[in-house]
Design a protein around this motif. Sequence first.
Motif, PDB file in Angstrom:
ATOM      1  N   ILE A  70       0.833  -1.202   0.000  1.00 18.52           N
ATOM      2  CA  ILE A  70       0.000   0.000   0.000  1.00 18.52           C
ATOM      3  C   ILE A  70       0.867   1.252   0.000  1.00 18.52           C
ATOM      4  O   ILE A  70       0.568   2.242  -0.677  1.00 18.52           O
ATOM      5  N   GLY A  71       1.984   1.217   0.754  1.00 24.22           N
ATOM      6  CA  GLY A  71       2.879   2.377   0.803  1.00 24.22           C
ATOM      7  C   GLY A  71       3.588   2.630  -0.505  1.00 24.22           C
ATOM      8  O   GLY A  71       3.759   3.773  -0.930  1.00 24.22           O
ATOM      9  N   LYS A  72       4.023   1.570  -1.190  1.00 26.31           N
ATOM     10  CA  LYS A  72       4.775   1.721  -2.432  1.00 26.31           C
ATOM     11  C   LYS A  72       3.879   1.938  -3.640  1.00 26.31           C
ATOM     12  O   LYS A  72       4.322   2.493  -4.660  1.00 26.31           O
ATOM     13  N   THR A  73       2.621   1.464  -3.578  1.00 30.01           N
ATOM     14  CA  THR A  73       1.727   1.603  -4.732  1.00 30.01           C
ATOM     15  C   THR A  73       0.524   2.457  -4.337  1.00 30.01           C
ATOM     16  O   THR A  73       0.627   3.668  -4.261  1.00 30.01           O
ATOM     17  N   SER A  74      -0.617   1.811  -4.106  1.00 28.15           N
ATOM     18  CA  SER A  74      -1.833   2.541  -3.725  1.00 28.15           C
ATOM     19  C   SER A  74      -2.829   1.552  -3.142  1.00 28.15           C
ATOM     20  O   SER A  74      -2.697   0.335  -3.339  1.00 28.15           O
ATOM     21  N   PRO A  75      -3.856   2.044  -2.418  1.00 30.00           N
ATOM     22  CA  PRO A  75      -4.880   1.130  -1.888  1.00 30.00           C
ATOM     23  C   PRO A  75      -5.604   0.354  -2.985  1.00 30.00           C
ATOM     24  O   PRO A  75      -5.956  -0.810  -2.799  1.00 30.00           O
ATOM     25  N   VAL A  76      -5.831   0.999  -4.154  1.00 29.86           N
ATOM     26  CA  VAL A  76      -6.530   0.312  -5.244  1.00 29.86           C
ATOM     27  C   VAL A  76      -5.684  -0.835  -5.782  1.00 29.86           C
ATOM     28  O   VAL A  76      -6.176  -1.945  -6.017  1.00 29.86           O
TER      29      VAL A  76
END
Length: 337
Positions: free
Chosen positions: A241-247
């Motif tokens: 989630i930190g490196k990309t996104s919640p989606v």
Amino acid sequence: MSSFQLGVIGALFLSVASSVSIVICNKALMSNLGFPFATTLTSWHLMVTFCTLHAAQRFNLFENKSIDMKTVMLFGILNGVSIGFLNLSLGFNSIGFYQMTKLAIIPFTVLLETIFLKKQFSQNIKFSLFLLLVGVGIASITDLQLNLVGTILSLLAIATTCIAQILTNTIQKRLNVSSTQLLYQSAPFQAAILFVSGPFVDQLLTKQNVFAYKYSPIVLAFIILSCIISVSVNFSTFLVIGKTSPVTYQVLGHLKTCLVLAFGYTLLHDPFTNRNIIGILIAIFGMGLYSYFCTQENKKKQADSLASQMKEKDATPFLALEKEGHEVKNPNKDSLV
């Protein structure tokens, strides 16, 4: 950028591998060995995760960073509550409606990020997400039985999960903390709320008492194995989630669903139909499109950012010359201030 991309790929692989492993382990624990206390087990997972990270911090494997206590406490409690609502949603709804609840997390996350964070999602991204959701729905949804209590619990589960995952990303970026630091700070609060509420939630759902359960050696062995794997699951969740996104994390979660269905058929001989196969293929195609469109959009953003930096560098000498000429014309400027 290459090291960042390798980090993202590693985080995604770790998340998939650990999540599929813990699902298979927990399925054996709950279905075959008759240990139904999912919420209490999750609290043990988080306790072991915190203890592992505490030991790692003692050995200086990562640097602890102080975060505002109120922020961490509310964030930890929200995460714990979302897990409790998801388990209650599963208990009070049919499997099909529970899968619908999980599918609804992606569009709700997109909606919340668009409204409150002003994040833009292209039509290509939305189309790929639509294909993914249709595919997973075909593969996993078998029945839809509605009831008022179950529907309310599902809505609460969707809301708390979306907000918790958006905050996981937002806190890491705005407070400049790593996934490890945030998990280390928040895990005790998540564990505490689930440790207190877990036995009551489990008794409500299973009509059994976790403290009265007779723990055989093989059950204890699987519980320990589940707790060990959970360290990797919790760490990789915050990392992805930190490196990309919640989606992107939710897209990855549906990939895990497809893999679990496939592994269930291969290893546990679960029933598998043509509908499952068609749904999984559509879902994988949607995931492929999502990955491709995200990669293309990131490349475009990087190119635009690089072009903007080059323009700024090109403009710097002219600004310096203009400033120098201005200072020559006004030698007494500092004395006028």
